[in-house]
Design a protein around this motif. Sequence first.
Motif, PDB file in Angstrom:
ATOM      1  N   GLY A 122       0.815  -1.214   0.000  1.00 48.70           N
ATOM      2  CA  GLY A 122       0.000   0.000   0.000  1.00 48.70           C
ATOM      3  C   GLY A 122       0.845   1.259   0.000  1.00 48.70           C
ATOM      4  N   ILE A 123       1.895   1.282   0.833  1.00 47.72           N
ATOM      5  CA  ILE A 123       2.761   2.466   0.896  1.00 47.72           C
ATOM      6  C   ILE A 123       3.510   2.648  -0.419  1.00 47.72           C
ATOM      7  CG2 ILE A 123       4.807   3.423   2.015  1.00 47.72           C
ATOM      8  CD1 ILE A 123       3.832   2.186   4.620  1.00 47.72           C
ATOM      9  N   LEU A 124       4.005   1.544  -0.995  1.00 50.18           N
ATOM     10  CA  LEU A 124       4.710   1.656  -2.272  1.00 50.18           C
ATOM     11  C   LEU A 124       3.764   2.131  -3.368  1.00 50.18           C
ATOM     12  CD1 LEU A 124       7.121   1.356  -4.090  1.00 50.18           C
ATOM     13  CD2 LEU A 124       6.660  -1.104  -4.252  1.00 50.18           C
ATOM     14  N   ALA A 125       2.549   1.598  -3.381  1.00 51.37           N
ATOM     15  CA  ALA A 125       1.566   2.025  -4.393  1.00 51.37           C
ATOM     16  C   ALA A 125       1.281   3.515  -4.258  1.00 51.37           C
ATOM     17  CB  ALA A 125       0.279   1.218  -4.263  1.00 51.37           C
TER      18      ALA A 125
ATOM     19  N   PRO B   1      -3.803   4.377 -10.134  1.00 49.82           N
ATOM     20  CA  PRO B   1      -3.895   3.477  -8.976  1.00 49.82           C
ATOM     21  C   PRO B   1      -3.766   2.005  -9.354  1.00 49.82           C
ATOM     22  CG  PRO B   1      -5.540   5.207  -8.815  1.00 49.82           C
ATOM     23  CD  PRO B   1      -4.917   5.340 -10.180  1.00 49.82           C
ATOM     24  N   GLU B   2      -4.402   1.605 -10.455  1.00 49.78           N
ATOM     25  CA  GLU B   2      -4.364   0.195 -10.863  1.00 49.78           C
ATOM     26  C   GLU B   2      -2.940  -0.239 -11.180  1.00 49.78           C
ATOM     27  OE1 GLU B   2      -6.336  -2.847 -14.185  1.00 49.78           O
ATOM     28  OE2 GLU B   2      -6.734  -0.692 -14.282  1.00 49.78           O
ATOM     29  N   LEU B   3      -2.226   0.569 -11.970  1.00 42.41           N
ATOM     30  CA  LEU B   3      -0.857   0.221 -12.330  1.00 42.41           C
ATOM     31  C   LEU B   3       0.048   0.276 -11.110  1.00 42.41           C
ATOM     32  CD1 LEU B   3       1.277  -0.502 -14.392  1.00 42.41           C
ATOM     33  CD2 LEU B   3       1.476   1.931 -14.983  1.00 42.41           C
ATOM     34  N   SER B   4      -0.166   1.247 -10.229  1.00 41.09           N
ATOM     35  CA  SER B   4       0.663   1.381  -9.028  1.00 41.09           C
ATOM     36  C   SER B   4       0.553   0.140  -8.151  1.00 41.09           C
ATOM     37  CB  SER B   4       0.244   2.624  -8.240  1.00 41.09           C
ATOM     38  OG  SER B   4       0.462   3.797  -8.983  1.00 41.09           O
ATOM     39  N   HIS B   5      -0.666  -0.334  -7.906  1.00 37.93           N
ATOM     40  CA  HIS B   5      -0.847  -1.523  -7.064  1.00 37.93           C
ATOM     41  C   HIS B   5      -0.309  -2.773  -7.763  1.00 37.93           C
ATOM     42  CE1 HIS B   5      -3.069   0.091  -3.641  1.00 37.93           C
ATOM     43  NE2 HIS B   5      -3.636   0.913  -4.482  1.00 37.93           N
ATOM     44  N   ASN B   6      -0.459  -2.831  -9.076  1.00 34.53           N
ATOM     45  CA  ASN B   6       0.064  -3.970  -9.817  1.00 34.53           C
ATOM     46  C   ASN B   6       1.583  -4.029  -9.722  1.00 34.53           C
ATOM     47  OD1 ASN B   6       1.242  -4.879 -12.735  1.00 34.53           O
ATOM     48  ND2 ASN B   6      -0.530  -6.109 -12.188  1.00 34.53           N
ATOM     49  N   LEU B   7       2.254  -2.893  -9.895  1.00 36.11           N
ATOM     50  CA  LEU B   7       3.708  -2.862  -9.807  1.00 36.11           C
ATOM     51  C   LEU B   7       4.186  -3.172  -8.394  1.00 36.11           C
ATOM     52  CD1 LEU B   7       4.618   0.213 -12.052  1.00 36.11           C
ATOM     53  CD2 LEU B   7       4.725  -2.208 -12.614  1.00 36.11           C
ATOM     54  N   ALA B   8       3.464  -2.659  -7.376  1.00 38.69           N
ATOM     55  CA  ALA B   8       3.849  -2.945  -5.991  1.00 38.69           C
ATOM     56  C   ALA B   8       3.776  -4.445  -5.703  1.00 38.69           C
ATOM     57  CB  ALA B   8       2.943  -2.179  -5.027  1.00 38.69           C
ATOM     58  N   LYS B   9       2.773  -5.100  -6.254  1.00 40.40           N
ATOM     59  CA  LYS B   9       2.649  -6.551  -6.081  1.00 40.40           C
ATOM     60  C   LYS B   9       3.776  -7.280  -6.799  1.00 40.40           C
ATOM     61  CE  LYS B   9      -0.502 -10.426  -6.921  1.00 40.40           C
ATOM     62  NZ  LYS B   9      -1.821 -10.836  -7.480  1.00 40.40           N
ATOM     63  N   ARG B  10       4.137  -6.815  -7.986  1.00 44.11           N
ATOM     64  CA  ARG B  10       5.205  -7.463  -8.752  1.00 44.11           C
ATOM     65  C   ARG B  10       6.557  -7.267  -8.088  1.00 44.11           C
ATOM     66  NH1 ARG B  10       4.224  -5.557 -14.817  1.00 44.11           N
ATOM     67  NH2 ARG B  10       6.177  -6.704 -15.115  1.00 44.11           N
ATOM     68  N   VAL B  11       6.761  -6.114  -7.476  1.00 43.52           N
ATOM     69  CA  VAL B  11       8.006  -5.885  -6.734  1.00 43.52           C
ATOM     70  C   VAL B  11       8.109  -6.877  -5.582  1.00 43.52           C
ATOM     71  CG1 VAL B  11       9.198  -4.280  -5.185  1.00 43.52           C
ATOM     72  CG2 VAL B  11       8.284  -3.459  -7.361  1.00 43.52           C
ATOM     73  N   GLU B  12       7.005  -7.067  -4.859  1.00 50.67           N
ATOM     74  CA  GLU B  12       7.003  -8.009  -3.741  1.00 50.67           C
ATOM     75  C   GLU B  12       7.327  -9.414  -4.225  1.00 50.67           C
ATOM     76  OE1 GLU B  12       4.181  -8.903   0.080  1.00 50.67           O
ATOM     77  OE2 GLU B  12       3.204  -8.737  -1.879  1.00 50.67           O
ATOM     78  N   THR B  13       6.737  -9.816  -5.344  1.00 53.45           N
ATOM     79  CA  THR B  13       6.994 -11.146  -5.887  1.00 53.45           C
ATOM     80  C   THR B  13       8.468 -11.313  -6.253  1.00 53.45           C
ATOM     81  OG1 THR B  13       4.731 -11.287  -6.755  1.00 53.45           O
ATOM     82  CG2 THR B  13       6.362 -12.768  -7.710  1.00 53.45           C
ATOM     83  N   ALA B  14       9.033 -10.267  -6.875  1.00 48.89           N
ATOM     84  CA  ALA B  14      10.451 -10.323  -7.261  1.00 48.89           C
ATOM     85  C   ALA B  14      11.359 -10.409  -6.038  1.00 48.89           C
ATOM     86  CB  ALA B  14      10.801  -9.096  -8.098  1.00 48.89           C
ATOM     87  N   LEU B  15      11.006  -9.706  -4.976  1.00 53.18           N
ATOM     88  CA  LEU B  15      11.823  -9.737  -3.758  1.00 53.18           C
ATOM     89  C   LEU B  15      11.731 -11.096  -3.074  1.00 53.18           C
ATOM     90  CD1 LEU B  15      11.021  -6.190  -2.317  1.00 53.18           C
ATOM     91  CD2 LEU B  15      13.142  -6.926  -3.419  1.00 53.18           C
ATOM     92  N   TYR B  16      10.537 -11.691  -3.079  1.00 59.87           N
ATOM     93  CA  TYR B  16      10.391 -13.021  -2.497  1.00 59.87           C
ATOM     94  C   TYR B  16      11.216 -14.048  -3.274  1.00 59.87           C
ATOM     95  CZ  TYR B  16       6.849 -12.475   1.138  1.00 59.87           C
ATOM     96  OH  TYR B  16       6.185 -12.166   2.292  1.00 59.87           O
ATOM     97  N   ALA B  17      11.364 -13.808  -4.567  1.00 60.47           N
ATOM     98  CA  ALA B  17      12.121 -14.757  -5.398  1.00 60.47           C
ATOM     99  C   ALA B  17      13.594 -14.804  -5.018  1.00 60.47           C
ATOM    100  CB  ALA B  17      11.978 -14.380  -6.873  1.00 60.47           C
ATOM    101  N   THR B  18      14.076 -13.807  -4.275  1.00 60.91           N
ATOM    102  CA  THR B  18      15.468 -13.808  -3.831  1.00 60.91           C
ATOM    103  C   THR B  18      15.686 -14.747  -2.651  1.00 60.91           C
ATOM    104  OG1 THR B  18      15.155 -11.961  -2.279  1.00 60.91           O
ATOM    105  CG2 THR B  18      15.691 -11.409  -4.574  1.00 60.91           C
TER     106      THR B  18
END
Length: 488
Positions: A187-190, A200-217
């Motif tokens: 939410g804060i990143l979005a 808003p839609e793109l912001s929340h989508n990108l924030a979710k994708r960032v989280e997924t990429a970080l978990y992949a580490t």
Amino acid sequence: MKLKELTIVRGAERYAYSAGSVVEALQSAGVPTDDAMALARDVEKHLRQLPAREVRLDELMELLTASLAKRVSAEVVERFRRQTPPFVPLLVGEEGEPLTRRRLVSSLEKVGLDFKEAHVVALQVEQGIRSDGLDRIDRDELARRVALILEGRFGRDVRLRYEMLTSSSFELRVTEPGGATLPYSRGILAQSLMAIGLSPELSHNLAKRVETALYATDAAVVPRDEVRAQVARLLEREAGEEYAQRYLMMRQARRREKPLVVLFGGAPGAGKSALASEVGYRLGIPRVVSTDSVRQALRSLIGPELSPILHASTYEAWRAELLPAELQSAQPERMRVLRGFLAQVNQLKPALTAIVERNVYEATSIVMEGVQLVPGVPPTRDVEGATVIPIVLSVDDEEDHLKHFAAREGQTGKQRAQQNYLDHFAEIRIIQEYLLEQAQRHGVRVIEASDFDKAVERCIDHVLDRLMEERNELAGNGPPTERRPAGG
């Protein structure tokens, strides 16, 4: 007549055809439900007209893709192509145990969800896995996805109950430079991404994708700089280099050593207070000062007998200089109104300048708003050790300007009498005209404020543009971009 059974063939594997599975696959790609159901019906009708009872999965996908291309955008078609096809089983863990919706629903019921809620979550989990093009997922990643969906739909308590059930925590934490750790917040990143102009839609989508990429580490704790770098890379790829630079500049604006001073001038009713608060929030500047508050403080120290102009409203200050016999017949002539207005501006100038200088001395950024912030008059000029960005707000249309007063009366509980503003609307327009002239003369940006949301975006854009210009000047990357002194 009994309909013939359809079988989907994938190598040696065979699956019973299900229209529901096709609909779900289409929904995962972003096809509206009604369109997905209609398309699935048309495809099934076509398949049943064929002589063969078996259909290869790749043939089905080609048929679905061709039908999609006639109804939806190329982006949706591409998403459908990338995802794991319907009927292909999803496998969990190294042993390849099939992911069954029934088992997932059963585990969700144990944390207090009813059957319908659990089924919706299970469907969302499965669709998310297929949307990512996966046909196999490890157990920890599956549990993490379930936990995130639970928190998004039902809150943190439900997520924690699920984590207790699975004896795992899937919360990603971010390390600050000082060593403190905080939970990663989509939410804060979005919110930060919306502040640089993304939807808003793109912001929340990108924030979710960032989280997924970080978990992949596979790291439970990630440095803040790595998060920002990940965001910048994704922004550059998805939105362009300009947005990536704006994001990085926004982060620097919130943590820069050189304080930022944003000054909002404008006539009464231009929306300065609301805009200043919103821009301060987006820039991460909590200190927002109103010149009205400063004036009220001075009034408590200086009586009306000593300074009647200070105790008058800005647009009525000209009347404080009139003789008693002139009060009834005097008209708000331009020079008379401006003389009274500037007299009050000069009385507040030392106090306003001192507030700005004190914040600069403390290396603290500040947003200040008020009609007394006149272009060319301190503190709107450059202040050593700070980046000063003055902005003048205007409402060009008189009818829109009048509506602002009605809106403000409702928001302040009639603490500010609308009728008083309306009685002195002529003086208010004279002051606005003068502020616009001074903005033009001193190269200060004017932003039309009739539309609040657009005005906020323009203010943020202007601040980030000025910071980028300043950075380029310091880096020796050529002359700064020419400022626009007026316009929307």
